[in-house]
Design an enzyme around this catalytic site. Structure first.
Site, PDB file in Angstrom:
ATOM      1  N   ASP A 123      49.236  45.148  50.293  1.00 53.60           N
ATOM      2  CA  ASP A 123      48.075  45.256  49.397  1.00 53.60           C
ATOM      3  C   ASP A 123      47.561  43.878  49.070  1.00 53.60           C
ATOM      4  O   ASP A 123      48.210  42.890  49.275  1.00 53.60           O
ATOM      5  CB  ASP A 123      48.408  45.779  48.004  1.00 53.60           C
ATOM      6  CG  ASP A 123      49.335  46.907  47.902  1.00 53.60           C
ATOM      7  OD1 ASP A 123      49.055  47.924  48.500  1.00 53.60           O
ATOM      8  OD2 ASP A 123      50.314  46.755  47.164  1.00 53.60           O
ATOM      9  N   LYS A 144      42.558  46.630  50.766  1.00 53.70           N
ATOM     10  CA  LYS A 144      41.113  46.480  50.819  1.00 53.70           C
ATOM     11  C   LYS A 144      40.738  46.438  52.290  1.00 53.70           C
ATOM     12  O   LYS A 144      41.377  45.780  53.078  1.00 53.70           O
ATOM     13  CB  LYS A 144      40.729  45.174  50.134  1.00 53.70           C
ATOM     14  CG  LYS A 144      39.289  45.100  49.752  1.00 53.70           C
ATOM     15  CD  LYS A 144      39.019  43.913  48.841  1.00 53.70           C
ATOM     16  CE  LYS A 144      39.448  42.597  49.464  1.00 53.70           C
ATOM     17  NZ  LYS A 144      39.161  41.459  48.615  1.00 53.70           N
ATOM     18  N   MET A 255      47.472  45.180  34.221  1.00 51.69           N
ATOM     19  CA  MET A 255      46.189  45.840  34.477  1.00 51.69           C
ATOM     20  C   MET A 255      45.413  46.018  33.167  1.00 51.69           C
ATOM     21  O   MET A 255      44.767  47.037  32.957  1.00 51.69           O
ATOM     22  CB  MET A 255      46.409  47.217  35.136  1.00 51.69           C
ATOM     23  CG  MET A 255      47.107  47.128  36.475  1.00 51.69           C
ATOM     24  SD  MET A 255      47.426  48.751  37.194  1.00 51.69           S
ATOM     25  CE  MET A 255      48.903  49.216  36.307  1.00 51.69           C
TER      26      MET A 255
HETATM   27  N1  SAH Z   1      54.266  46.110  40.854  1.00 51.94           N
HETATM   28  C1  SAH Z   1      53.601  44.997  40.252  1.00 51.94           C
HETATM   29  C2  SAH Z   1      52.498  45.418  39.305  1.00 51.94           C
HETATM   30  C3  SAH Z   1      51.377  46.176  39.964  1.00 51.94           C
HETATM   31  S1  SAH Z   1      50.066  46.523  38.846  1.00 51.94           S
HETATM   32  C4  SAH Z   1      54.625  44.094  39.562  1.00 51.94           C
HETATM   33  O1  SAH Z   1      55.779  44.490  39.375  1.00 51.94           O
HETATM   34  O2  SAH Z   1      54.262  42.949  39.239  1.00 51.94           O
HETATM   35  C5  SAH Z   1      49.008  45.148  39.110  1.00 51.94           C
HETATM   36  C6  SAH Z   1      48.996  44.250  37.904  1.00 51.94           C
HETATM   37  O3  SAH Z   1      50.077  43.336  37.961  1.00 51.94           O
HETATM   38  C7  SAH Z   1      47.767  43.364  37.800  1.00 51.94           C
HETATM   39  O4  SAH Z   1      46.666  44.038  37.259  1.00 51.94           O
HETATM   40  C8  SAH Z   1      48.276  42.303  36.854  1.00 51.94           C
HETATM   41  O5  SAH Z   1      48.309  42.790  35.531  1.00 51.94           O
HETATM   42  C9  SAH Z   1      49.710  42.137  37.309  1.00 51.94           C
HETATM   43  N2  SAH Z   1      49.892  41.006  38.251  1.00 51.94           N
HETATM   44  C10 SAH Z   1      50.509  41.063  39.446  1.00 51.94           C
HETATM   45  N3  SAH Z   1      50.572  39.843  40.021  1.00 51.94           N
HETATM   46  C11 SAH Z   1      49.997  38.996  39.155  1.00 51.94           C
HETATM   47  C12 SAH Z   1      49.762  37.579  39.159  1.00 51.94           C
HETATM   48  N4  SAH Z   1      50.138  36.810  40.185  1.00 51.94           N
HETATM   49  N5  SAH Z   1      49.136  37.035  38.083  1.00 51.94           N
HETATM   50  C13 SAH Z   1      48.760  37.789  37.055  1.00 51.94           C
HETATM   51  N6  SAH Z   1      48.943  39.126  36.988  1.00 51.94           N
HETATM   52  C14 SAH Z   1      49.563  39.726  38.024  1.00 51.94           C
END
Ligand code: SAH
Length: 344
Positions: A123, A144, A255
Site C-alpha cells: 500500500d 493506489k 487517521m
Molecule cells: N497499521 C498501521 C496503521 C494504518 S492506519 C500502523 O500500525 O501504523 C493509517 C494511519 O497510520 C495514518 O492515517 C496515520 O494516522 C498513521 N501513520 C502511519 N504511518 C505514519 C507515518 N509515517 N507518519 C504519520 N502517521 C502515520
C-alpha cells in the site's frame, strides 16, 4: 557477516533445483551478474557450456544429495562458494508489517519474507521507496493505481489468494503493524477460507513509533500509565468521548486529521481540560516530518494546515517531549556559553 561485492558482469554459477533457486537467480540477475545455472549435480541439464571459472558459485541448498563433491572441487580450485537459502515453501502468504516508513524499523522477519517473496502487494503507507534493495519480487501497488483508484479490499484478497494458488510466495506488505487498523484479520481469514497457508509478521506500529519520532513517549512514569489507540476514521460517539476523557492516560489517534475538530470538541464537552497538551505528528520518519503542539482548546486553529498521514497525541506526555527538547536546547546553550567563555 555480510559482504557487499559488485557483481556487475561477473559470471555466477547458481546451483540448485529450478524451484529452490528461483529467487537466488533473480537476486543475482538484479545485482548485474551473468547467471549460469546448474539444477542437478550430475550436470545433465546444463543449458550450454558453463564458464570454466565462475567468479562465484551460489549454492542453493535444495535438499538433493550429490552437490557436495562439486562444491568441494570449486572450493579446492579457489572459487568462492556462497550458500544461499532455498526459496521457501511456495504458495503461501505472509502478511508483513512494514513499520512507519524507515528502513531501519523493518524487522528481520520482514526482511527475510521480502527476500523470499515472488510477489509483493503493497500500500501507499508501506515503506516502498527502498524495497528494490530488499527483494527481487514483482511489486504490485494496491494502495493506489494510475487514475488514483484504490483497489477494493475484496480484490486485494483475491489477488493474494490467486497468486498463492499459482504457487507464488506472496508478501502482503502493510504500513506499521498488520493488525493495527490494517484489515490484517480480514486478509488472514480470506487466506484461511481459501486453504492457503498464511502467517503474520508483526511490524512497528506508527501508534507508538511516530510519537517517538517527535520525542513523545506514550507512557511516562508518574505522568501516564496507559495509552489508548483510537481510529479517527469516523467521528466517535458522545459515549466514546466521555469514556476517553475519563480514562486519564494518553490518547493516540490514527487517521485522525479529518475528524480532529469533532474529536477536540467532543473531548471538551466531555469535560477534558482545554489546557491538555496535544500534538500532531505528520509524516513520521519521512522527509518533511513535522510536529505541531497546541492545547485541546486551540488545536483546531493550530493544526488547520496539517495533512495525512499524521498521528495525534493527547495527554500530559506531550509536555515530557517539550521538557526534553528544552533540556536538549538548554544543554546546547550551555555548550555555546562554555565555548564562548573558553574563547574569552
Ligand atoms: N497499521 C498501521 C496503521 C494504518 S492506519 C500502523 O500500525 O501504523 C493509517 C494511519 O497510520 C495514518 O492515517 C496515520 O494516522 C498513521 N501513520 C502511519 N504511518 C505514519 C507515518 N509515517 N507518519 C504519520 N502517521 C502515520
Amino acid at each position: 557477516m555480510q559482504l557487499t561485492i559488485d557483481l556487475t558482469g561477473r559470471d555466477v554459477l547458481v546451483t540448485g533445483s529450478a524451484h529452490a533457486a528461483r529467487q537466488a537467480v533473480r537476486r543475482y540477475e538484479a545485482a548485474g551478474a551473468v547467471v549460469h545455472r546448474l539444477s542437478a549435480p550430475d550436470g545433465a541439464d546444463a543449458d550450454g557450456p558453463l564458464p570454466e571459472r565462475p567468479f562465484l558459485v551460489a549454492a542453493v541448498d535444495d535438499g538433493q544429495p550429490g552437490w557436495e563433491p562439486l562444491l568441494e572441487r570449486c572450493r579446492k580450485a579457489g572459487i568462492p562458494v556462497a550458500s544461499e537459502p532455498p526459496a521457501g515453501e511456495s504458495g503461501h502468504v505472509s502478511l508483513v508489517g512494514g513499520g512507519p516508513g524507515a528502513l531501519d524499523l523493518l524487522t528481520m522477519g520482514a526482511v527475510n519474507a521480502l527476500r523470499d517473496a515472488d510477489v509483493v502487494f503493497y500500500d501507499r503507507l508501506a515503506p516502498y521507496a527502498e524495497l528494490a534493495q530488499l527483494t527481487s519480487a514483482e511489486m504490485v501497488d494496491v494502495g493506489k493505481r494510475p487514475g488514483h483508484h484504490k483497489v477494493a479490499q475484496c480484490d486485494i484478497e483475491k489477488l493474494m489468494v490467486d497468486a498463492a494458488m499459482a504457487g507464488k510466495n506472496v508478501v502482503r506488505l502493510k504500513g506499521g503493524d498488520p493488525y493495527v487498523f490494517g484489515r490484517g484479520g480480514e486478509e488472514v481469514s480470506a487466506c484461511v477460507q481459501a486453504g492457503i497457508p498464511v502467517r503474520v509478521i508483526s511490524g512497528v506500529t506508527s501508534a507508538i513509533s511516530v510519537p517517538a519520532a517527535a520525542g513523545i513517549p506514550v507512557t511516562h512514569r508518574e505522568v501516564s500509565h496507559m495509552f489508548t489507540v483510537v481510529s479517527g476514521h469516523a467521528p466517535l460517539t458522545e459515549k466514546e468521548h466521555t469514556h476517553l476523557a475519563g480514562l486519564g492516560g494518553t490518547i493516540v489517534v490514527l487517521m485522525g486529521i479529518g475528524t480532529l475538530p469533532q474529536l477536540a470538541a467532543g473531548l471538551r464537552r466531555a469535560g477534558m481540560d482545554p489546557a491538555m497538551p496535544m500534538a500532531v505528528v505528520e509524516r513520521g520518519y519521512r522527509p518533511g516530518q513535522r510536529t505541531t503542539i497546541a492545547e485541546l482548546g486551540t488545536i483546531e486553529t493550530a493544526a488547520a494546515g496539517c495533512t495525512n498521514p499524521a498521528v495525534l497525541v493527547i495527554g500530559e506526555v506531550v509536555r515530557v517531549a517539550e521538557a526534553n527538547r528544552n533540556h536538549t536546547e538548554a544543554t546546547a546553550d550551555l555548550n555555546l556559553l562554555a565555548a564562548s567563555l573558553l574563547e574569552a
